[in-house]
Design an enzyme around this catalytic site. Structure first.
Site, PDB file in Angstrom:
ATOM      1  N   HIS A 192       0.871  -1.181   0.000  1.00 29.87           N
ATOM      2  CA  HIS A 192       0.000   0.000   0.000  1.00 29.87           C
ATOM      3  C   HIS A 192       0.908   1.232   0.000  1.00 29.87           C
ATOM      4  O   HIS A 192       2.017   1.191   0.532  1.00 29.87           O
ATOM      5  CB  HIS A 192      -0.849  -0.040   1.272  1.00 29.87           C
ATOM      6  CG  HIS A 192      -1.880   1.029   1.395  1.00 29.87           C
ATOM      7  ND1 HIS A 192      -1.597   2.278   1.884  1.00 29.87           N
ATOM      8  CD2 HIS A 192      -3.198   1.036   1.099  1.00 29.87           C
ATOM      9  CE1 HIS A 192      -2.699   3.012   1.891  1.00 29.87           C
ATOM     10  NE2 HIS A 192      -3.692   2.275   1.417  1.00 29.87           N
ATOM     11  N   ASP A 199       3.257  -4.541   8.062  1.00 32.33           N
ATOM     12  CA  ASP A 199       2.043  -3.730   7.941  1.00 32.33           C
ATOM     13  C   ASP A 199       0.860  -4.693   8.001  1.00 32.33           C
ATOM     14  O   ASP A 199       0.547  -5.375   7.031  1.00 32.33           O
ATOM     15  CB  ASP A 199       2.088  -2.966   6.610  1.00 32.33           C
ATOM     16  CG  ASP A 199       0.771  -2.270   6.302  1.00 32.33           C
ATOM     17  OD1 ASP A 199      -0.167  -2.350   7.122  1.00 32.33           O
ATOM     18  OD2 ASP A 199       0.682  -1.660   5.224  1.00 32.33           O
ATOM     19  N   GLN A 221      -4.353  -5.005   6.822  1.00 28.29           N
ATOM     20  CA  GLN A 221      -5.358  -5.888   6.207  1.00 28.29           C
ATOM     21  C   GLN A 221      -5.342  -7.291   6.796  1.00 28.29           C
ATOM     22  O   GLN A 221      -6.106  -8.150   6.367  1.00 28.29           O
ATOM     23  CB  GLN A 221      -5.129  -5.988   4.684  1.00 28.29           C
ATOM     24  CG  GLN A 221      -5.309  -4.683   3.939  1.00 28.29           C
ATOM     25  CD  GLN A 221      -6.756  -4.190   3.939  1.00 28.29           C
ATOM     26  OE1 GLN A 221      -7.687  -4.913   4.283  1.00 28.29           O
ATOM     27  NE2 GLN A 221      -6.948  -2.935   3.577  1.00 28.29           N
ATOM     28  N   LYS A 272     -10.241  -0.669  10.545  1.00 27.00           N
ATOM     29  CA  LYS A 272     -10.436  -1.844   9.689  1.00 27.00           C
ATOM     30  C   LYS A 272     -10.739  -3.073  10.545  1.00 27.00           C
ATOM     31  O   LYS A 272     -10.987  -4.159  10.039  1.00 27.00           O
ATOM     32  CB  LYS A 272      -9.187  -2.096   8.841  1.00 27.00           C
ATOM     33  CG  LYS A 272      -8.906  -0.984   7.836  1.00 27.00           C
ATOM     34  CD  LYS A 272      -7.779  -1.370   6.905  1.00 27.00           C
ATOM     35  CE  LYS A 272      -7.108  -0.192   6.252  1.00 27.00           C
ATOM     36  NZ  LYS A 272      -7.893   0.438   5.197  1.00 27.00           N
ATOM     37  N   CYS A 300      -4.786   2.648  -3.646  1.00 23.15           N
ATOM     38  CA  CYS A 300      -3.532   3.151  -3.041  1.00 23.15           C
ATOM     39  C   CYS A 300      -2.408   2.123  -3.187  1.00 23.15           C
ATOM     40  O   CYS A 300      -1.589   1.949  -2.268  1.00 23.15           O
ATOM     41  CB  CYS A 300      -3.700   3.529  -1.577  1.00 23.15           C
ATOM     42  SG  CYS A 300      -4.883   4.843  -1.329  1.00 23.15           S
TER      43      CYS A 300
HETATM   44  N1  7TS Z   1      -1.634  -0.664   4.833  1.00 21.10           N
HETATM   45  C1  7TS Z   1      -2.514  -1.375   4.132  1.00 21.10           C
HETATM   46  C2  7TS Z   1      -2.160  -2.733   3.650  1.00 21.10           C
HETATM   47  C3  7TS Z   1      -3.765  -0.820   3.854  1.00 21.10           C
HETATM   48  O1  7TS Z   1      -4.645  -1.537   3.159  1.00 21.10           O
HETATM   49  C4  7TS Z   1      -4.082   0.473   4.316  1.00 21.10           C
HETATM   50  C5  7TS Z   1      -5.381   1.144   4.004  1.00 21.10           C
HETATM   51  C6  7TS Z   1      -3.119   1.151   5.069  1.00 21.10           C
HETATM   52  C7  7TS Z   1      -1.908   0.555   5.306  1.00 21.10           C
HETATM   53  C8  7TS Z   1      -3.350   2.515   5.626  1.00 21.10           C
HETATM   54  O2  7TS Z   1      -4.252   2.466   6.653  1.00 21.10           O
HETATM   55  P1  7TS Z   1      -4.783   3.827   7.342  1.00 21.10           P
HETATM   56  O3  7TS Z   1      -5.840   3.372   8.251  1.00 21.10           O
HETATM   57  O4  7TS Z   1      -3.612   4.415   8.050  1.00 21.10           O
HETATM   58  O5  7TS Z   1      -5.271   4.686   6.226  1.00 21.10           O
HETATM   59  N2  7TS Z   1      -6.074   0.578   2.922  1.00 21.10           N
HETATM   60  C9  7TS Z   1      -7.184   1.044   2.336  1.00 21.10           C
HETATM   61  C10 7TS Z   1      -7.847   0.374   1.311  1.00 21.10           C
HETATM   62  O6  7TS Z   1      -7.488  -0.705   0.855  1.00 21.10           O
HETATM   63  N3  7TS Z   1      -8.914   1.082   0.926  1.00 21.10           N
HETATM   64  O7  7TS Z   1      -8.976   2.197   1.672  1.00 21.10           O
HETATM   65  C11 7TS Z   1      -7.901   2.188   2.547  1.00 21.10           C
END
Ligand code: 7TS
Length: 415
Positions: A132, A209, A212, A235, A373
């Site tokens: 990501h 990370d 997910q 999430k 992203c």
């Molecule tokens: N890493 C992964 C693998 C992600 O899917 C996401 C967000 C992030 C980091 C960042 O997370 P945040 O909560 O700090 O924004 N992924 C997604 C997505 O797949 N669709 O919207 C956000």
């Protein structure tokens, strides 16, 4: 005797679970809402919403600062949340859990503290081709600042990391590995235990990370032996605005602070400031107390259901959806790794993913379309975007059937 995944799955009473999620009761464009955008953010059970309301109705005060009743109450609630996250990740100590804004901030923290100390000119940071943007850009910024190189381990046509290439790229100049546990665009589950072993064999620390991964698989940071693990509450059925950095105590202690401010100090004069112990050293300013309380409620909710039951249910859904979607002529699934969780990315011949999303929306079905992203993943597969359905513990086979009907409708419109 160990129950088969199906038996375990049938132990999860999804209809009852759905009743815990008020938002799922509504209609969208005159159809029952089918929410399949869980990888972007998941919906919140009543238990989480209630915990946040209760915090504001009963406990709210600033933490770690007051001698008064409410401040102690709020501090206890916040620290109980830290304990819940510690147990959820199976970390050795609560002080290894840092409350931040999200996975993104957690990765930036490590890049800007550990990274700035340990990565110098000519050094290398190793990531993979399925990250990501939030696990690419912070490292790119660090490499630009330091004159270091960002190395990228490639993936195969199924969207699996090519382990031999990864190992080859782990060189004498590699200072840190940063890798996604589960890919948001492809659903691939990376063999991170193996990857961590490979990196540690060369004395390279690993940041995982887990944004997910945590909603879908049980995580044990001590068993994995990862050095850093990050995730976002939103999430994981928890509130937005809260995320977690897990770090090994010794690493956290040796790292310089990230932001300066209140709570992260032990004493301040204009000549010199001394910093607080971990985790407080990394928690400058008033944190999101209600968010932490909500995250704890989410973890307790998941614990009650059991991560194994959730994983089994979602696995069954993903298998079912994969089988049905791949049988539709003109549809191609992007990301066909052997080990997958949560995500079904696909393209339809001759139809822009954005149009797929718009037509499905008219049927009440929420999916995400775009590059997710993860633009380098799109480039790897020679596409601009995909349509992505992503599953959560409250999704059903009937919802997958609605998705299938929706896809057929899209094909009719574009026939
Ligand atoms: N890493 C992964 C693998 C992600 O899917 C996401 C967000 C992030 C980091 C960042 O997370 P945040 O909560 O700090 O924004 N992924 C997604 C997505 O797949 N669709 O919207 C956000």
């Amino acid at each position: 005797m160990k129950a088969s995944p199906q038996e375990i799955a049938s132990g999860l009473d999804v209809e009852r679970i759905r009743a815990d999620f008020p938002i799922l009761r509504q209609q969208a464009h005159g159809h029952p809402l089918v929410y399949l955008d869980n990888a972007a953010t998941s919906q919140k059970p009543k238990a989480v919403i209630d915990a946040i309301v209760r915090y504001y109705e009963r406990d709210n005060a600033n933490i770690h600062r007051g001698v008064h009743y409410l401040s102690q109450q709020a501090t206890e609630e916040f620290e109980a949340a830290r304990k819940a996250v510690q147990l959820f990740l199976h970390a050795a100590r609560p002080s290894e859990i840092i409350f931040l804004r999200g996975a993104t901030e957690a990765i930036n923290l490590v890049a800007q503290t550990y990274g700035r100390v340990h990565v110098g000119a000519g050094d290398e940071v190793l990531i993979t081709a399925m990250e990501h943007h939030s696990n690419i850009v912070p490292w790119q910024m660090l490499c630009d600042e330091k004159g270091a190189k960002l190395r990228v381990a490639p993936i195969n046509d199924h969207g699996e990391l090519i382990l031999e290439e990864f190992e080859r790229l782990l060189g004498p100049r590699t200072k840190i590995v940063a890798i996604g546990h589960v890919s948001n665009a492809l659903g691939t589950i990376n063999p991170i235990a193996k990857i961590i072993k490979m990196a540690h064999a060369k004395n390279v620390p690993v940041l995982v990370d887990g944004a997910q991964a945590v909603p879908h698989v049980a995580v044990n940071v001590q068993e994995l032996d990862c050095d850093f693990y990050v995730f976002s509450s939103h999430k994981l059925y928890g509130p937005t605005g809260v995320g977690i950095l897990y770090g090994k105590q010794a690493l956290l202690e040796a790292m310089p602070p990230y932001q300066g401010g209140g709570d992260m100090i032990s004493s301040v004069t204009f000549e010199k400031t001394t910093y607080n112990k971990v985790p407080h050293k990394f928690e400058a300013g008033t944190p999101d107390m209600s968010g932490a309380v909500g995250l704890r409620a989410a973890i307790e909710y998941l614990n009650k259901l059991g991560m194994e039951n959730i994983a089994a249910h979602e696995h069954e859904l993903l298998e079912y959806a994969t089988q049905k979607v791949s049988a539709i002529p003109g549809v191609r699934i992007v990301g066909t790794a052997k080990e997958k969780a949560g995500v079904l990315s696909f393209v339809i011949e001759g139809v822009h993913p954005h149009d797929i999303g718009t037509i499905l929306d008219q049927e009440g079905i929420a999916i995400r379309t775009g590059h997710h992203c993860a633009q380098p993943v799109m480039e790897r597969f020679g596409i601009d975007a995909t349509a992505r359905a992503s599953f959560a513990l409250y999704n059903t086979k009937e919802e997958v059937d609605a998705l299938l009907r929706g896809i057929k409708k899209v094909e009719e419109v574009f026939a």
